[in-house]
Design an enzyme around this catalytic site. Structure first.
Site, PDB file in Angstrom:
ATOM      1  N   CYS A  21     -13.229 -12.965  19.244  1.00 14.42           N
ATOM      2  CA  CYS A  21     -12.253 -12.146  18.537  1.00 14.42           C
ATOM      3  C   CYS A  21     -11.052 -11.841  19.425  1.00 14.42           C
ATOM      4  O   CYS A  21     -10.199 -11.037  19.060  1.00 14.42           O
ATOM      5  CB  CYS A  21     -12.886 -10.841  18.050  1.00 14.42           C
ATOM      6  SG  CYS A  21     -13.524  -9.801  19.388  1.00 14.42           S
ATOM      7  N   CYS A  62      -3.095  -0.859   8.968  1.00 14.40           N
ATOM      8  CA  CYS A  62      -2.766  -2.243   8.618  1.00 14.40           C
ATOM      9  C   CYS A  62      -1.316  -2.522   9.007  1.00 14.40           C
ATOM     10  O   CYS A  62      -0.401  -2.446   8.164  1.00 14.40           O
ATOM     11  CB  CYS A  62      -2.956  -2.482   7.128  1.00 14.40           C
ATOM     12  SG  CYS A  62      -4.651  -2.237   6.564  1.00 14.40           S
ATOM     13  N   GLU A  73     -29.864  -9.911  22.930  1.00 19.93           N
ATOM     14  CA  GLU A  73     -28.959  -8.854  22.483  1.00 19.93           C
ATOM     15  C   GLU A  73     -29.347  -7.550  23.181  1.00 19.93           C
ATOM     16  O   GLU A  73     -30.536  -7.273  23.364  1.00 19.93           O
ATOM     17  CB  GLU A  73     -29.068  -8.693  20.959  1.00 19.93           C
ATOM     18  CG  GLU A  73     -28.439  -7.474  20.364  1.00 19.93           C
ATOM     19  CD  GLU A  73     -26.948  -7.402  20.580  1.00 19.93           C
ATOM     20  OE1 GLU A  73     -26.469  -6.325  20.972  1.00 19.93           O
ATOM     21  OE2 GLU A  73     -26.271  -8.429  20.364  1.00 19.93           O
ATOM     22  N   ASN A  90     -21.120 -15.152  21.264  1.00 20.51           N
ATOM     23  CA  ASN A  90     -20.230 -14.342  20.441  1.00 20.51           C
ATOM     24  C   ASN A  90     -20.042 -13.000  21.140  1.00 20.51           C
ATOM     25  O   ASN A  90     -20.544 -11.971  20.679  1.00 20.51           O
ATOM     26  CB  ASN A  90     -20.815 -14.168  19.038  1.00 20.51           C
ATOM     27  CG  ASN A  90     -19.896 -13.390  18.117  1.00 20.51           C
ATOM     28  OD1 ASN A  90     -18.682 -13.382  18.292  1.00 20.51           O
ATOM     29  ND2 ASN A  90     -20.473 -12.731  17.131  1.00 20.51           N
ATOM     30  N   CYS A 105       0.843  -1.195   0.000  1.00 19.00           N
ATOM     31  CA  CYS A 105       0.000   0.000   0.000  1.00 19.00           C
ATOM     32  C   CYS A 105       0.877   1.243   0.000  1.00 19.00           C
ATOM     33  O   CYS A 105       1.743   1.393   0.874  1.00 19.00           O
ATOM     34  CB  CYS A 105      -0.904  -0.003   1.227  1.00 19.00           C
ATOM     35  SG  CYS A 105      -1.821   1.524   1.483  1.00 19.00           S
TER      36      CYS A 105
END
Length: 401
Positions: free
Chosen positions: A359, A14, A286, A332, A3
């Protein structure tokens, strides 16, 4: 992937840019296993390696959402980020234009020029961080798997809203796939992406994100995984794993718009104890009311609202869970994990099957250490975020005899 903005020091979003992708994937797998192997072990019940091969992503053109800071002028807007080379406390508001970022899906990249033209046509003054003047703070764009667009203009006030409305016909002509257009109001001078007030300007109320045949409805302030292809793989994997069990009911905690819940609502693979097409009852929980409303809309559209239900509530609060227990629970959670309360409840619940999507392997390891009554069945890393150290991990657990 390489990039020019990374090479010039203009963008550091990134950090793994330039690292060969196979090495990125291998390093993520090694890092996750270093955290989880001491808790899970390394072998599946049949003696094979517990860990399946990682699910790779495309290295570029995978992001379905662009969150663009608007700088420059109304005549010459820049869509991208604030210049990271300046100190945050003394930033003069200079921006880096990232419309050519290689991470965005092609339909997003194609939308940026018409959006810039609409900003100019409406005379929307970009917000200046240094002087705290101007109106337009961000433009947020999401693309669906079928090419539909959700476009959101984040404004400091409603002062330039009439001008934006006047420019809408031209924008919609240039972007015929713009299915949802809104204005969000963020009056505070804070490092926030959006405010609480959302004003519908054109199109539908939600953007249909069709994954694995399921039309998930995304509302403007709703959350959705930013890598459509890997999200589809994640939900399909969870479905395939649960289909190896005899589960007839499931709870989807932290359900969002129902990504996991709808995938689990019926047996999709006939290789397990139950035949393909066999229904399951699903109950999702939720905290975000908008996400629950979207999930209920999908249930109505699919005609399954009698057995796939959703509620607003906190998964960590026992008062928000219904009586009785399901055959399976899928969780999750956010990066902080389940926490001791929910992990301990699962451990003592007797629920036969658990699917844990995470995650953050650090908090995942802590949660699993509190659940020794469950044995690992299989685990997989899915690379949701190439060019970064982030990932998603899916683990299947079964109750020990």
């Amino acid at each position: 992937m390489q990039c020019p903005h990374f090479d010039a020091g203009e963008c550091r979003s990134c950090p793994l840019m330039g690292v060969p992708y196979p090495r990125q994937l291998a390093d993520k797998q090694a890092g996750v296993r270093a955290l989880l192997d001491p808790v899970l072990g390394t072998r599946a019940p049949d003696g094979t390696d517990l860990w399946l091969e990682p699910v790779a992503s495309a290295e570029s053109a995978f992001r379905n959402k662009a969150k663009m800071v608007v700088t420059g002028t109304a005549a010459h807007p820049r869509l991208g980020i604030l210049d990271p080379r300046q100190h945050p406390r003394h930033h003069d508001g200079t921006g880096v234009d990232l419309r050519d970022c290689g991470l965005y899906e092609p339909a997003l990249a194609a939308a940026f020029p018409p959006l810039a033209e609409a900003i100019t046509a409406a005379g929307l003054t970009p917000y200046d961080v240094g002087s705290r003047t101007g109106e337009l703070k961000h433009v947020i764009v999401t693309v669906s798997p079928e090419g539909g667009l959700m476009v959101r203009f984040v404004l400091r006030s409603t002062e330039q809203l009439p001008a934006l409305r006047r420019a809408l016909p031209g924008l919609l002509e240039a972007l015929p796939r713009a299915e949802v257009v809104t204005a969000n109001v963020l009056p505070e001078h804070q490092a926030l992406l959006e405010g609480e007030e959302e004003i519908h300007l054109a199109g539908e109320q939600t953007l249909a994100m069709r994954l694995n045949g399921i039309p998930l409805h995304l509302r403007p302030q709703g959350f959705f995984q930013t890598n459509t292809a890997v999200a589809s793989a994640l939900y399909a994997e969870a479905s395939a794993w649960l289909d190896t069990t005899d589960a007839e009911s499931a709870w989807d905690l932290y359900c969002g718009v129902g990504g996991f819940g709808f995938q689990l609502a019926e047996v999709r693979h006939g290789s397990g104890p139950r035949p393909a097409g066999a229904p399951r009852t699903v109950w999702g929980l939720e905290t975000a009311a908008d996400a629950v409303a979207a999930a209920r809309a999908t249930a109505r559209e699919l005609g399954v609202e009698d057995r796939v239900r959703f509620a607003v509530g906190d998964a960590t609060d026992p008062a928000h869970r219904p009586e009785g227990l399901p055959d399976a629970v899928v969780v999750n959670p956010p990066r902080r994990g389940l926490g001791p309360g929910l992990a301990d409840w699962l451990e003592g619940s007797g629920v036969p099957h658990v699917l844990y999507s995470s995650c953050n392997a650090t908090t995942l390891a802590k949660d699993l250490a509190r659940m020794p009554g469950y044995a690992p069945v299989r685990a997989r890393l899915l690379d949701m975020f190439p060019q970064t150290g982030h990932y998603e991990v899916l683990v299947q657990l079964g109750r020990r005899p």
